[in-house]
Each structure stands twice: as structure tokens, then as C-alpha cells.
Design a protein around this motif. Structure first.
Motif, short mmCIF file in Angstrom:
data_model
loop_
_atom_site.label_atom_id
_atom_site.label_comp_id
_atom_site.label_asym_id
_atom_site.label_seq_id
_atom_site.Cartn_x
_atom_site.Cartn_y
_atom_site.Cartn_z
N ARG A 211 0.81 -1.22 0.00
CA ARG A 211 0.00 0.00 0.00
C ARG A 211 0.84 1.26 0.00
NH1 ARG A 211 -3.35 0.15 4.78
NH2 ARG A 211 -4.08 2.09 3.89
N GLY A 212 2.13 1.14 0.29
CA GLY A 212 2.98 2.32 0.31
C GLY A 212 2.88 3.11 1.60
N CYS A 213 2.57 2.42 2.70
CA CYS A 213 2.47 3.07 4.01
C CYS A 213 3.70 2.68 4.83
CB CYS A 213 1.22 2.61 4.76
SG CYS A 213 -0.30 2.99 3.90
N ARG A 214 4.27 3.66 5.53
CA ARG A 214 5.50 3.39 6.26
C ARG A 214 5.62 4.33 7.45
NH1 ARG A 214 11.63 3.20 3.99
NH2 ARG A 214 11.75 1.02 4.53
N THR A 215 6.12 3.80 8.57
CA THR A 215 6.43 4.60 9.75
C THR A 215 7.89 4.37 10.09
OG1 THR A 215 4.16 4.34 10.56
CG2 THR A 215 5.80 5.08 12.14
N THR A 216 8.66 5.46 10.19
CA THR A 216 10.08 5.34 10.46
C THR A 216 10.53 6.40 11.46
OG1 THR A 216 10.69 6.81 8.64
CG2 THR A 216 10.62 4.47 8.15
N LEU A 217 11.65 6.11 12.10
CA LEU A 217 12.41 7.14 12.79
C LEU A 217 13.56 7.46 11.86
CD1 LEU A 217 12.66 5.91 16.49
CD2 LEU A 217 11.47 7.94 15.65
N VAL A 218 13.79 8.73 11.62
CA VAL A 218 14.88 9.16 10.73
C VAL A 218 15.82 10.03 11.55
CG1 VAL A 218 15.47 10.43 8.64
CG2 VAL A 218 13.37 9.07 8.72
#
Length: 117
Positions: free
Chosen positions: A36-43
Motif C-alpha cells: 500500500r505504500g504506508c510506512r512509519t520510520t524514525l529518521v
């Protein structure tokens, strides 16, 4: 598929440099749904990170950013954004380029425009 069901835990994935990222940029993927192109990240950007070589950036997806610690300086706007500040960018919204003198850590959530999944 959707993002995985995850209760509170210590993420065990490694910090990695994203493809095409400037030196000093690393991310820790917290949850991902590539279909789906959903993402959660720490950058995290190391002190001295400068993205001016990328110029102004536009994405074809929604991006929400919360500055957890540190600060970003927007070279285009001539403004500095600090911990506790939040951005919500619809597809196509111009942003950056950026520098971070002392480093910054951000929570970044991306997802497609409704109807483009």
C-alpha cells in the motif's frame, strides 16, 4: 497486506542508510506496508547533514513529520524548525533542502493519496 500488528516493544531492526540518502542520514523502520505504500520510520540526521544537493523535494505520497529532538534549517524558507514541531505534506508539496547543524531525529509517516492505493 497492512502494517503488522505490534504491541509496545523495542524495535530490533537495524538503523540503515536509505537508498539515495545524503551522508549522515539513517532510518529505523518501525512499520511498513510496501503493497500500500504506508510506512512509519524514525529518521536520524547526524550533525552537519546537508541535503542541498537534492534541491527542493516533492513526493507523490502524503508525508507527516514530527521532530522528536534536534533541529532542521530549511534553506528555501530560511527558517529553523525545532523539536516538538510537526509538518503534514500532501503529495506534490515542495519542501527542503535542509541542513541540520547539531543533528535531528524525526518520526516520519508516509502513505499514498486516497484512491491511489
Amino acid at each position: 497486506m497492512s502494517k503488522p500488528e505490534l504491541e509496545f516493544h523495542l524495535p530490533d531492526a537495524p538503523w540503515r542508510s536509505p537508498v539515495g540518502a545524503d551522508p549522515g542520514v539513517e532510518e529505523l523502520v518501525l512499520a511498513d506496508d510496501p503493497e500500500r505504500g504506508c510506512r512509519t520510520t524514525l529518521v536520524h540526521w547526524a550533525p552537519g547533514t546537508d541535503t542541498s544537493t537534492q534541491g527542493v523535494v516533492r513526493h507523490d505520497f502524503w508525508e507527516e513529520v514530527y521532530l522528536v529532538e534536534g533541529a532542521l534549517h530549511d534553506l528555501r524558507l530560511g527558517r529553523t524548525f525545532t523539536a516538538g514541531m510537526y509538518a503534514c505534506r500532501p503529495p506534490g508539496m515542495p519542501h527542503g533542502p535542509w541542513t541540520s547543524q547539531d543533528g535531528v531525529t524525526m518520526l516520519v509517516i508516509t502513505y499514498p493519496e486516497p484512491g491511489r492505493q
